[in-house]
Design a protein around this motif. Sequence first.
Motif, PDB file in Angstrom:
ATOM      1  N   THR A  85       0.880  -1.190   0.000  1.00  0.00           N
ATOM      2  CA  THR A  85       0.000   0.000   0.000  1.00  0.00           C
ATOM      3  C   THR A  85       0.908   1.228   0.000  1.00  0.00           C
ATOM      4  O   THR A  85       2.052   1.155   0.478  1.00  0.00           O
ATOM      5  CB  THR A  85      -0.884   0.026   1.263  1.00  0.00           C
ATOM      6  OG1 THR A  85      -0.041   0.042   2.409  1.00  0.00           O
ATOM      7  CG2 THR A  85      -1.828  -1.148   1.340  1.00  0.00           C
ATOM      8  N   GLY A  89      -2.394   4.418   2.276  1.00  0.00           N
ATOM      9  CA  GLY A  89      -3.110   3.177   2.615  1.00  0.00           C
ATOM     10  C   GLY A  89      -3.837   2.560   1.436  1.00  0.00           C
ATOM     11  O   GLY A  89      -4.583   1.609   1.607  1.00  0.00           O
ATOM     12  N   VAL A  91      -4.042   0.212  -1.884  1.00  0.00           N
ATOM     13  CA  VAL A  91      -3.260  -0.922  -2.404  1.00  0.00           C
ATOM     14  C   VAL A  91      -2.732  -0.571  -3.789  1.00  0.00           C
ATOM     15  O   VAL A  91      -3.514  -0.255  -4.699  1.00  0.00           O
ATOM     16  CB  VAL A  91      -4.124  -2.200  -2.466  1.00  0.00           C
ATOM     17  CG1 VAL A  91      -3.338  -3.345  -3.103  1.00  0.00           C
ATOM     18  CG2 VAL A  91      -4.585  -2.598  -1.073  1.00  0.00           C
ATOM     19  N   ASP A  94      -0.323  -5.995  -5.693  1.00  0.00           N
ATOM     20  CA  ASP A  94      -0.912  -7.213  -5.090  1.00  0.00           C
ATOM     21  C   ASP A  94      -0.544  -8.363  -6.009  1.00  0.00           C
ATOM     22  O   ASP A  94      -0.913  -8.349  -7.195  1.00  0.00           O
ATOM     23  CB  ASP A  94      -2.436  -7.046  -5.006  1.00  0.00           C
ATOM     24  CG  ASP A  94      -3.100  -8.304  -4.448  1.00  0.00           C
ATOM     25  OD1 ASP A  94      -2.381  -9.286  -4.088  1.00  0.00           O
ATOM     26  OD2 ASP A  94      -4.352  -8.323  -4.367  1.00  0.00           O
ATOM     27  N   GLU A 103      -8.725   0.437  -0.305  1.00  0.00           N
ATOM     28  CA  GLU A 103      -8.181   0.983   0.947  1.00  0.00           C
ATOM     29  C   GLU A 103      -7.763  -0.189   1.863  1.00  0.00           C
ATOM     30  O   GLU A 103      -8.531  -1.134   2.028  1.00  0.00           O
ATOM     31  CB  GLU A 103      -9.257   1.793   1.684  1.00  0.00           C
ATOM     32  CG  GLU A 103      -9.537   3.157   1.104  1.00  0.00           C
ATOM     33  CD  GLU A 103      -8.467   4.157   1.469  1.00  0.00           C
ATOM     34  OE1 GLU A 103      -7.821   3.983   2.525  1.00  0.00           O
ATOM     35  OE2 GLU A 103      -8.244   5.096   0.657  1.00  0.00           O
ATOM     36  N   SER A 104      -6.574  -0.047   2.491  1.00  0.00           N
ATOM     37  CA  SER A 104      -6.121  -1.158   3.357  1.00  0.00           C
ATOM     38  C   SER A 104      -7.100  -1.404   4.508  1.00  0.00           C
ATOM     39  O   SER A 104      -7.330  -2.555   4.909  1.00  0.00           O
ATOM     40  CB  SER A 104      -4.723  -0.872   3.911  1.00  0.00           C
ATOM     41  OG  SER A 104      -4.738   0.320   4.670  1.00  0.00           O
ATOM     42  N   LEU A 109      -6.381  -4.897   6.293  1.00  0.00           N
ATOM     43  CA  LEU A 109      -4.921  -5.022   6.421  1.00  0.00           C
ATOM     44  C   LEU A 109      -4.421  -4.054   7.500  1.00  0.00           C
ATOM     45  O   LEU A 109      -4.827  -2.889   7.520  1.00  0.00           O
ATOM     46  CB  LEU A 109      -4.236  -4.689   5.094  1.00  0.00           C
ATOM     47  CG  LEU A 109      -4.428  -5.677   3.955  1.00  0.00           C
ATOM     48  CD1 LEU A 109      -3.789  -5.139   2.680  1.00  0.00           C
ATOM     49  CD2 LEU A 109      -3.820  -7.036   4.303  1.00  0.00           C
ATOM     50  N   SER A 110      -3.615  -4.560   8.396  1.00  0.00           N
ATOM     51  CA  SER A 110      -3.028  -3.671   9.404  1.00  0.00           C
ATOM     52  C   SER A 110      -1.666  -4.218   9.818  1.00  0.00           C
ATOM     53  O   SER A 110      -1.334  -5.369   9.506  1.00  0.00           O
ATOM     54  CB  SER A 110      -3.944  -3.570  10.624  1.00  0.00           C
ATOM     55  OG  SER A 110      -4.076  -4.844  11.210  1.00  0.00           O
ATOM     56  N   GLY A 112       1.381  -3.533   8.819  1.00  0.00           N
ATOM     57  CA  GLY A 112       2.286  -3.886   7.729  1.00  0.00           C
ATOM     58  C   GLY A 112       3.708  -3.506   8.085  1.00  0.00           C
ATOM     59  O   GLY A 112       3.960  -2.808   9.065  1.00  0.00           O
ATOM     60  N   TYR A 126       2.775  -6.116   3.043  1.00  0.00           N
ATOM     61  CA  TYR A 126       2.094  -7.198   3.771  1.00  0.00           C
ATOM     62  C   TYR A 126       2.436  -8.517   3.101  1.00  0.00           C
ATOM     63  O   TYR A 126       2.284  -8.646   1.906  1.00  0.00           O
ATOM     64  CB  TYR A 126       0.571  -7.008   3.748  1.00  0.00           C
ATOM     65  CG  TYR A 126       0.131  -5.701   4.380  1.00  0.00           C
ATOM     66  CD1 TYR A 126      -0.184  -5.650   5.735  1.00  0.00           C
ATOM     67  CD2 TYR A 126       0.038  -4.544   3.623  1.00  0.00           C
ATOM     68  CE1 TYR A 126      -0.576  -4.452   6.308  1.00  0.00           C
ATOM     69  CE2 TYR A 126      -0.345  -3.339   4.190  1.00  0.00           C
ATOM     70  CZ  TYR A 126      -0.660  -3.303   5.545  1.00  0.00           C
ATOM     71  OH  TYR A 126      -1.040  -2.130   6.117  1.00  0.00           O
TER      72      TYR A 126
END
Length: 462
Positions: A85, A89, A91, A94, A103-104, A109-110, A112, A126
């Motif tokens: 990201t 935040g 992405v 991928d 958006e993460s 997603l957290s 990272g 991530y």
Amino acid sequence: MRSLTWKLGGALLLIVVVSVGLMAYLTNLSTAREFQQYVSRGNMMYTQSLADNLGDLYAERNNWNNLQERLESLPLSTSQRVIVTDSSGVVIGDTAGEWLGRESGDIGLSNGTPITASGYEIGDLYLLTSSDTGMGRGHMGGRTSQPMPVTVASEGDFLDRVNTSLWQVGLIAAAVALVIGLVLTRQITRPVRALISGARHLTRGELSYRVKVKTHDEIGELADSFNAMASSLERGEQSRRQLTADIAHELRTPLTVIEGTVDGIIDGVFKPDKEHLFSIKEQATLLTHLIGDLRDISLAESGQLKLNLTSTDMVELVRRMVSNYEVTASEKYVRLKLQEVTQVPNIRIDPVRIEQVISNLLTNSIRYTPSGGNITVSVKIEEASLVISVADTGEGIAPEDLPHVFERFYRSGSSRARKEGGTGLGLAVVKQMVEAHGGKVWVESKMGTGSVFSIFLPLSTY
Ligand code: ADP
């Protein structure tokens, strides 16, 4: 009956199964934990080096161009997925191409790994694995995607394989332990079986049977004790047979004399005069003595002799006995005297039995001392015993006879002793009576010089 082999074998099986199972379980636990940590550390290092790498890529061009191509060229396993990201935040890369532009926060997603270039944070990286990539799913739902720790399918396989080989090794170890155990168990139980068979032989009356166990352990000791017991039984049986034969023999002699004399009187060969009646009476008295002595010996040997213990002045008792025998001795021209004695303490004895002992010793010494001889009786204290000795200047006892004179029916120079009217039980009675009092007997003798018979009575009984 459950045999010892099966009991020992069963116990062994239980020990092997429990210990191998426990070992496999604990090894499995620690292997899994160590392996998880190892994989986590590997992933962490890989993520950090990839973040550094991507930071360098950004720094080269100052933009994220070619990021997606770069990610797709990464040598990832099918279960791994890398998401990048930007600093806001969104992405922007991928490996699955699925969440680009999202958006993460929306896709959960957290935490990272920060990507930095020239000291600025320019995005997050991530690394997701099969368990949390949500392959084929639209989004991750509310789940917090943790890049680490990871469990990769191949890594799971690895743990399974470790487990399988652990169980295989465990089973082989258990089987080997069991076979060795059973062999050992059979070896341990073999002497026990030999003992059982030995006991059966003895029960059948084969008293000469001995078990052949050569081990030096407790079972070996048991076998030695068993053999000693068998020997003692055999000796006991032999002496019982010998005794029966001896008794029959000893009874026959006076009975033959009685029978012969009575037959002679009936047939008119002998007159029924005093002389012949006296001969019958003498043999009957001998029989009575014989039976009385035998009864006393057997009671003493079986520990059933009842002693009426009373505190007794032994000097007084011995003095009385000596004076009782003075007439008999003087009739044979033998001098019988009591040696001057110092004061001795009273001791607890059965006076009747001890009188019997001294009487037997005096009778013997008078019997085996020729005219003109001397008999000296003494009472003294030696260590913890009161010692009564009867010393004579008689014919003495041959060294080969000496160890046997206290045996039942033993007569040295048998014809002579028999002629003298002995039963062959006098000294056996002496020994049994003295031993029943906790004492011991002793004899010293020299052929042609004389004999000394001593009895030791413990002083502690007064
Ligand atoms: P016995 O009734 O034949 O005397 P004992 O048991 O009293 O039997 O004695 C056993 C044997 O010991 C006797 O036959 C005799 O040969 C010997 N003996 C015992 N006392 C004396 C002694 N004072 N002097 C010599 N021999 C003795």
